[in-house]
Design a protein around this motif. Structure first.
Motif, PDB file in Angstrom:
ATOM      1  N   ASP A  48       0.977  -1.235   0.020  1.00 30.09           N
ATOM      2  CA  ASP A  48      -0.078   0.094   0.010  1.00 30.09           C
ATOM      3  C   ASP A  48       1.031   1.331   0.143  1.00 30.09           C
ATOM      4  O   ASP A  48       0.452   2.233  -0.627  1.00 30.09           O
ATOM      5  N   TYR A  76      -9.819   2.033  -2.092  1.00 36.86           N
ATOM      6  CA  TYR A  76      -9.538   2.048  -0.775  1.00 36.86           C
ATOM      7  C   TYR A  76     -10.902   2.324   0.100  1.00 36.86           C
ATOM      8  O   TYR A  76     -10.629   2.445   1.323  1.00 36.86           O
ATOM      9  N   PHE A  81     -11.722  -2.369   3.831  1.00 35.51           N
ATOM     10  CA  PHE A  81     -10.673  -1.340   4.237  1.00 35.51           C
ATOM     11  C   PHE A  81     -11.451  -0.658   5.798  1.00 35.51           C
ATOM     12  O   PHE A  81     -11.131   0.494   6.391  1.00 35.51           O
ATOM     13  N   GLY A  86      -7.612  -2.124   7.713  1.00 32.80           N
ATOM     14  CA  GLY A  86      -7.683  -1.459   6.442  1.00 32.80           C
ATOM     15  C   GLY A  86      -7.508   0.174   6.939  1.00 32.80           C
ATOM     16  O   GLY A  86      -6.862   0.751   5.776  1.00 32.80           O
ATOM     17  N   ARG A  89      -3.744   0.176   6.300  1.00 27.07           N
ATOM     18  CA  ARG A  89      -3.383   0.157   4.972  1.00 27.07           C
ATOM     19  C   ARG A  89      -3.513   1.428   4.183  1.00 27.07           C
ATOM     20  O   ARG A  89      -2.680   1.770   3.329  1.00 27.07           O
ATOM     21  N   THR A  90      -4.642   2.180   4.675  1.00 26.39           N
ATOM     22  CA  THR A  90      -5.110   3.460   4.129  1.00 26.39           C
ATOM     23  C   THR A  90      -3.873   4.321   4.295  1.00 26.39           C
ATOM     24  O   THR A  90      -3.362   5.239   3.561  1.00 26.39           O
ATOM     25  N   TRP A  93      -0.768   4.087   2.478  1.00 29.43           N
ATOM     26  CA  TRP A  93      -0.900   4.710   1.081  1.00 29.43           C
ATOM     27  C   TRP A  93      -0.594   6.256   1.315  1.00 29.43           C
ATOM     28  O   TRP A  93      -0.088   6.688   0.549  1.00 29.43           O
TER      29      TRP A  93
END
Length: 190
Positions: A48, A76, A81, A86, A89-90, A93
């Motif tokens: 990510d 996303y 997410f 989630g 992971r966002t 990013w």
């Protein structure tokens, strides 16, 4: 003649040009990630983070700014997410995005989408007071920081605008943007 006209139509087609630019910038973003990924090997969600890095690089290469967007890409937004993992992971990013944007700036690809102007026209604009600075509107980045262009050859050495003598070399007096005339701010004027 038909082949020539067909080729010219494809070459001058805006959609075709846009497609080539997107693919070129995506390729450069992937290459930039592979050159720098060893710096980020401790990131927990590296996939990510890499996606954010490439998105930032591509946005700057396409002429956008370095500012991180307010929202992640639509991929996303899904149900997967909407959990602690989630969200992490966002966040990865978002953490990768500015690194990619900075890499694009450092490599000079941000200026590639700008259309250069002739020295004569640039001089006229400077004399008319449209530019507050001296020298090239689009400075040439150092040759060593740019990604290689297939088929291009350059003589050894680094090239920059400081190597080029400037006409009327004077110090920059002001970098402030001149105020807009008040009549142009009146909402009743068409």
């Amino acid at each position: 003649m038909t082949m020539h006209n067909g080729f010219e139509a494809l070459r001058n087609n805006g959609a075709w040009n846009e497609t080539v630019l997107v693919l070129r910038n995506r390729s450069f973003a992937i290459k930039a990630w592979h050159r720098r990924k060893h710096n980020f090997c401790r990131e927990r969600y590296l996939k990510d983070f890499a996606a954010g890095f490439r998105a930032g690089y591509e946005d700057v290469a396409n002429g956008g700014g370095e500012c991180t967007p307010a929202f992640p890409p639509q991929s996303y937004w899904g149900w997967e997410f909407q959990s602690a993992e989630g969200q992490a992971r966002t966040a990865a990013w978002f953490a990768g995005y500015p690194h990619g944007a900075r890499a694009a700036e450092e490599e000079g690809v941000a200026s590639w989408s700008q259309v250069a102007m002739s020295a004569g026209f640039q001089s006229q604009c400077q004399q008319a007071g449209l530019f507050d600075h001296q020298g090239a509107v689009y400075p040439v980045p150092s040759g060593s920081s740019m990604p290689p262009v297939p088929g291009a050859t350059m003589a050894p050495g680094n090239y920059s605008m400081s190597d080029v003598p400037l006409e009327n070399s004077e110090p920059i007096i002001s970098t402030e943007i001149p105020p807009m005339p008040q009549e142009s701010l009146d909402p009743t004027v068409p």
